[in-house]
Design a protein around this motif. Structure first.
Motif, PDB file in Angstrom:
ATOM      1  N   LYS A  77      -9.707  -4.439  -5.377  1.00  0.00           N
ATOM      2  CA  LYS A  77     -10.665  -5.527  -5.805  1.00  0.00           C
ATOM      3  C   LYS A  77     -10.090  -5.745  -7.356  1.00  0.00           C
ATOM      4  N   PRO A  78     -10.289  -7.114  -7.821  1.00  0.00           N
ATOM      5  CA  PRO A  78      -9.820  -7.554  -9.073  1.00  0.00           C
ATOM      6  C   PRO A  78     -10.245  -6.294 -10.102  1.00  0.00           C
ATOM      7  N   ASN A  79      -9.368  -6.216 -11.105  1.00  0.00           N
ATOM      8  CA  ASN A  79     -10.026  -5.390 -12.105  1.00  0.00           C
ATOM      9  C   ASN A  79      -8.894  -5.550 -13.547  1.00  0.00           C
ATOM     10  N   GLU A 122      -5.050  -6.560 -13.409  1.00  0.00           N
ATOM     11  CA  GLU A 122      -4.919  -7.811 -13.114  1.00  0.00           C
ATOM     12  C   GLU A 122      -3.392  -8.255 -13.364  1.00  0.00           C
ATOM     13  N   ASN A 160      -7.025   2.769  -3.064  1.00  0.00           N
ATOM     14  CA  ASN A 160      -8.166   1.919  -3.124  1.00  0.00           C
ATOM     15  C   ASN A 160      -9.071   2.225  -2.352  1.00  0.00           C
ATOM     16  N   ASN A 207      -3.127  -7.502  -2.556  1.00  0.00           N
ATOM     17  CA  ASN A 207      -4.556  -8.103  -3.060  1.00  0.00           C
ATOM     18  C   ASN A 207      -5.614  -7.100  -2.644  1.00  0.00           C
ATOM     19  N   GLU A 208      -5.231  -6.052  -1.783  1.00  0.00           N
ATOM     20  CA  GLU A 208      -6.187  -5.290  -1.490  1.00  0.00           C
ATOM     21  C   GLU A 208      -7.227  -4.554  -2.166  1.00  0.00           C
TER      22      GLU A 208
END
Length: 184
Positions: free
Chosen positions: A139-141, A145, A77, A136-137
């Motif tokens: 980013k949404p993808n 997801e 990340n 949750n670190e």
């Protein structure tokens, strides 16, 4: 007469079809089991095998493997140059989920046998409280997801079950100690 011939024909088809299906069904199950085993290295698998007689140690090994996955998710990340980052994060979420489930299965088995896991359970509770933030670190993808949600559910389930198991074990061993004092 015609009805009898059709009945015999259907019976013959089913008699051949059912055994053929039974031969095919174990194949995907075996492949799924191999895939689950592939989550661990050969050395990790051997370490778990050696810890079969020491449930607290086995639980700590699983905990370490889960923590490794979280560290790798964090590394990926924070490294914008990582190739195939989303695919790797997806795989790590999947591995985390499988390892969480395996740890939970082992804990259930150990609890039934009344092993004293209180120290290992305290450590799991302490570590697993922090897992949702780590999961949750990234980013949404859309690529990972669903896997993240599965990992979050596995982490939450493991945390809740471990808290309950720790409470149950504390009560069980307190009662055992009390009964032992009465018997002395």
């Amino acid at each position: 007469m015609r009805l009898r011939c059709l009945s015999i024909l259907w019976f013959a088809i089913w008699a051949c079809l059912v055994p053929a299906l039974l031969v095919c069904v174990p194949s995907p199950l075996a492949a799924m089991q191999r895939q689950q085993r592939d989550v661990l290295t050969d050395q990790q698998t051997e370490d778990l095998r050696q810890a079969d007689d020491d449930p607290p140690e086995k639980a700590k090994l699983y905990l370490g493997y889960l923590e490794e996955r979280l560290s790798e998710i964090h590394r990926l990340n924070t490294d914008p140059s990582a190739d195939r980052r989303a695919a790797e994060i997806h795989n790590l979420f999947e591995e985390f989920t499988r390892l969480s489930d395996e740890l939970q299965d082992n804990l259930d088995s150990f609890e039934e046998q009344h092993f004293d896991l209180r120290k290992a359970l305290k450590l799991i509770v302490e570590k697993s409280e922090k897992w949702p933030a780590a999961l949750n670190e990234p980013k949404p993808n859309p690529e990972y997801e669903f896997s993240r949600k599965s990992a979050l559910e596995a982490a939450q389930s493991l945390y809740q079950d471990t808290v309950k198991m720790l409470d149950d074990e504390n009560q069980y061993f307190a009662k055992l100690k009390k009964d032992k004092k009465k018997g002395s």
